[in-house]
Write a protein that holds these residues in place. Structure first.
Motif, PDB file in Angstrom:
ATOM      1  N   UNK A  17       1.253 -13.066   6.105  1.00 46.87           N
ATOM      2  CA  UNK A  17       0.889 -12.456   4.921  1.00 46.87           C
ATOM      3  C   UNK A  17       1.160 -10.848   4.724  1.00 46.87           C
ATOM      4  N   UNK A  18       1.174 -10.589   3.165  1.00 47.90           N
ATOM      5  CA  UNK A  18       1.472  -9.162   2.876  1.00 47.90           C
ATOM      6  C   UNK A  18       0.401  -8.759   1.927  1.00 47.90           C
ATOM      7  N   UNK A  19       0.040  -7.595   1.961  1.00 47.71           N
ATOM      8  CA  UNK A  19      -0.684  -6.898   1.086  1.00 47.71           C
ATOM      9  C   UNK A  19       0.163  -5.715   0.354  1.00 47.71           C
ATOM     10  N   UNK A  20       0.367  -5.722  -0.919  1.00 45.72           N
ATOM     11  CA  UNK A  20       1.099  -4.417  -1.379  1.00 45.72           C
ATOM     12  C   UNK A  20       0.367  -3.770  -2.574  1.00 45.72           C
ATOM     13  N   UNK A  21       0.280  -2.585  -2.501  1.00 49.06           N
ATOM     14  CA  UNK A  21      -0.543  -1.698  -3.365  1.00 49.06           C
ATOM     15  C   UNK A  21       0.752  -0.838  -3.805  1.00 49.06           C
ATOM     16  N   UNK A  22       0.738  -0.637  -5.078  1.00 49.06           N
ATOM     17  CA  UNK A  22       1.959   0.213  -5.710  1.00 49.06           C
ATOM     18  C   UNK A  22       1.450   1.225  -6.781  1.00 49.06           C
ATOM     19  N   UNK A  23       1.619   2.446  -6.458  1.00 48.46           N
ATOM     20  CA  UNK A  23       1.343   3.519  -7.451  1.00 48.46           C
ATOM     21  C   UNK A  23      -0.349   3.499  -7.868  1.00 48.46           C
ATOM     22  N   UNK A  24      -1.151   2.953  -6.823  1.00 45.72           N
ATOM     23  CA  UNK A  24      -2.569   2.973  -7.053  1.00 45.72           C
ATOM     24  C   UNK A  24      -3.048   4.671  -7.630  1.00 45.72           C
ATOM     25  N   UNK A  25      -3.902   4.616  -8.538  1.00 48.18           N
ATOM     26  CA  UNK A  25      -4.125   5.795  -8.952  1.00 48.18           C
ATOM     27  C   UNK A  25      -5.481   6.153  -8.176  1.00 48.18           C
ATOM     28  N   UNK A  26      -5.348   7.457  -7.607  1.00 46.57           N
ATOM     29  CA  UNK A  26      -6.514   8.098  -6.910  1.00 46.57           C
ATOM     30  C   UNK A  26      -6.934   9.428  -7.364  1.00 46.57           C
ATOM     31  N   UNK A  27      -8.013  10.147  -6.810  1.00 44.29           N
ATOM     32  CA  UNK A  27      -8.340  11.288  -7.263  1.00 44.29           C
ATOM     33  C   UNK A  27      -7.381  12.461  -6.937  1.00 44.29           C
ATOM     34  N   UNK A  28      -6.197  12.168  -6.042  1.00 39.18           N
ATOM     35  CA  UNK A  28      -5.221  13.167  -5.575  1.00 39.18           C
ATOM     36  C   UNK A  28      -3.814  12.652  -5.934  1.00 39.18           C
ATOM     37  N   UNK A  29      -3.745  11.536  -6.905  1.00 37.01           N
ATOM     38  CA  UNK A  29      -2.402  11.386  -7.505  1.00 37.01           C
ATOM     39  C   UNK A  29      -2.190   9.935  -7.046  1.00 37.01           C
ATOM     40  N   UNK A  30      -1.071   9.389  -7.426  1.00 37.17           N
ATOM     41  CA  UNK A  30      -0.652   7.754  -7.022  1.00 37.17           C
ATOM     42  C   UNK A  30      -0.373   7.696  -5.394  1.00 37.17           C
ATOM     43  N   UNK A  31      -0.842   6.815  -4.924  1.00 38.14           N
ATOM     44  CA  UNK A  31      -0.369   6.320  -3.511  1.00 38.14           C
ATOM     45  C   UNK A  31      -0.067   4.864  -3.413  1.00 38.14           C
ATOM     46  N   UNK A  32       0.614   4.479  -2.581  1.00 38.11           N
ATOM     47  CA  UNK A  32       1.235   3.255  -2.191  1.00 38.11           C
ATOM     48  C   UNK A  32       1.003   2.809  -0.820  1.00 38.11           C
ATOM     49  N   UNK A  38       2.308  -9.760  11.068  1.00 37.64           N
ATOM     50  CA  UNK A  38       3.035 -10.587  12.209  1.00 37.64           C
ATOM     51  C   UNK A  38       2.336 -10.691  13.287  1.00 37.64           C
ATOM     52  N   UNK A  39       1.182 -11.301  12.948  1.00 33.99           N
ATOM     53  CA  UNK A  39       0.122 -11.501  14.200  1.00 33.99           C
ATOM     54  C   UNK A  39       0.913 -12.202  15.248  1.00 33.99           C
ATOM     55  N   UNK A  40       1.426 -13.184  15.152  1.00 41.77           N
ATOM     56  CA  UNK A  40       1.898 -14.028  16.297  1.00 41.77           C
ATOM     57  C   UNK A  40       3.041 -13.248  16.986  1.00 41.77           C
ATOM     58  N   UNK A  41       3.318 -12.109  16.579  1.00 40.58           N
ATOM     59  CA  UNK A  41       4.558 -11.211  17.084  1.00 40.58           C
ATOM     60  C   UNK A  41       3.762  -9.972  17.956  1.00 40.58           C
TER      61      UNK A  41
END
Length: 107
Positions: A17-32, A38-41
């Protein structure tokens, strides 16, 4: 302090599985960030793009499913020290970086 990944459900990082956060607004500007499980690896790969303004501290947490734990982490040639919850300090990272979290199954 900028805290990333602290509230993600553990099941979101089941193997493959994958978690993807793109251009999240924060108090410091956008972050991603993207977390690829790849637990089995024996790893979770992260891509982190820091915000343009530098917070005093920036922390990235990898919440792996029950039965797993983060044992180490690297950003390029730099070793990072994850805490018991799988959190690393990414404050020193100033450009897009790939991190490798090594995980192990716990009994």
């Amino acid at each position: 302090t900028l805290r990333l990944g602290f509230a993600t459900p553990k099941r979101w990082l089941e193997d493959g599985k994958e978690i993807k956060v793109e251009r999240a607004p924060t108090a410091f500007g956008e972050t991603s960030f993207t977390l690829r499980s790849r637990l089995n690896e024996g790893e979770v790969l992260a891509e982190f793009t820091p915000s343009p303004r530098v917070p005093k501290r920036a922390l990235l947490r990898v919440r792996v499913p029950d039965g797993w734990r983060v044992v180490s982490a690297r950003a390029g040639a730099r070793d990072l020290k994850p805490d018991a919850q799988g959190t690393v300090d990414v404050s020193a990272l100033r450009e897009k970086t790939t991190l490798r979290f090594t995980v192990r199954k716990v009994n």
